[in-house]
Enzyme design. Sequence first.
Site, short mmCIF file in Angstrom:
data_model
loop_
_atom_site.label_atom_id
_atom_site.label_comp_id
_atom_site.label_asym_id
_atom_site.label_seq_id
_atom_site.Cartn_x
_atom_site.Cartn_y
_atom_site.Cartn_z
N ILE A 16 0.86 -1.17 0.00
CA ILE A 16 0.00 0.00 0.00
C ILE A 16 0.90 1.23 0.00
O ILE A 16 1.87 1.30 0.77
CB ILE A 16 -0.93 0.04 1.23
CG1 ILE A 16 -1.81 -1.22 1.29
CG2 ILE A 16 -1.80 1.29 1.21
CD1 ILE A 16 -1.29 -2.27 2.21
N CYS A 17 0.63 2.18 -0.89
CA CYS A 17 1.33 3.45 -0.90
C CYS A 17 2.84 3.24 -1.01
O CYS A 17 3.31 2.47 -1.85
CB CYS A 17 0.94 4.22 0.37
SG CYS A 17 1.40 5.96 0.40
N THR A 18 3.62 3.88 -0.14
CA THR A 18 5.07 3.81 -0.22
C THR A 18 5.65 2.51 0.33
O THR A 18 6.88 2.34 0.35
CB THR A 18 5.72 5.01 0.50
OG1 THR A 18 5.17 5.10 1.82
CG2 THR A 18 5.44 6.31 -0.26
N THR A 38 2.81 3.61 -6.74
CA THR A 38 2.88 4.10 -5.37
C THR A 38 2.19 5.47 -5.34
O THR A 38 1.57 5.89 -6.33
CB THR A 38 4.33 4.18 -4.87
OG1 THR A 38 4.33 4.47 -3.47
CG2 THR A 38 5.12 5.25 -5.61
#
Length: 323
Positions: free
Chosen positions: A111-113, A131
């Site tokens: 998830i995300c970074t 990302t």
Amino acid sequence: MRESAHKTVVMVLFNDMLMLDVTGPMDVFSISNRLLPEGQHYRLLTVAEHQTLVRSSCGLKVQADMTLKDLPAGTDLLLVPGGPGAYGVGHPGLTAWLPTAVKGARRFGAICTGAFLLGDAGLLDGYRCTTHWNYVERLAQRNPGSRVETEQIYVIDRNLITSGGITAGIDMALAVVAEDHGKDIALEVAKVLLVVMKRQGGQTPYGPLLAAVPRDDTAIARVQAYVVDHIEEPFTVQRMAELAAMSARNFARAFQREVSLTPMQYVLNARIDHSRKLLEGSDLPLKVVACRCGFGSARHMRKAFSERIGLTPNQYRQQFGGD
């Protein structure tokens, strides 16, 4: 649609993770369990390097269910959240553990970074991924063996699934539920969470099309700044070349080499970025916004928005404008 009893979802925890990256997807799976037969429930587990409290970036602390070495066999989905702890500091123990853990999982993702941790573990090579929009260039630079997508809310490539920033983890988890148990179940979960199954426009509407404008005294930088500061004016390659005191051909080549956009792509992105600010912060009629941003007409602005942002100006204003 694949169905099996008790799919195990494992979330990795570490200091300075984003709490919403953890709780958003986990709540999607938890709410899905309310709607699924007991034999098809998701089994939700958290793991961390040490059996101690893990402090998130917002200060909340979480106790993992188990340590990394105790991860059970048969993981269906292994997820890594993002946060300052994912890209700002190293986690040698975690990145050394991830390749073996991934081999024992049917699917894995971030998830995300959290994608940075997968990249540090060498797990993005040969994959498409994404990302948070603010970090896609940095992820691509650190992982030249992967293809970093810049616009999608989430990207599924074989057994890897990655998402854009923060709440995009919810979108990603809904996509997993839809794959596992069908779109109807995922839609019911989305209704409970008051989110849409598929957002319009991907990540593109959330970040600027252009990076910060350089203000140094090089010829190309002067033209970039002039375009942004005089966005209502008409621009051609020839006119910009004259501002740079260069021939049109040399200017076009130099501009694309330094900016990674053609001069006219840069102008279009600058017009869109400026119009977004007016749509967000004013109730000016669309034809006035279009005029102030150099589009010439609301029709031209609508075409540019639809092609580049994935939303019409009206849709953008509804989604991001003030009261």
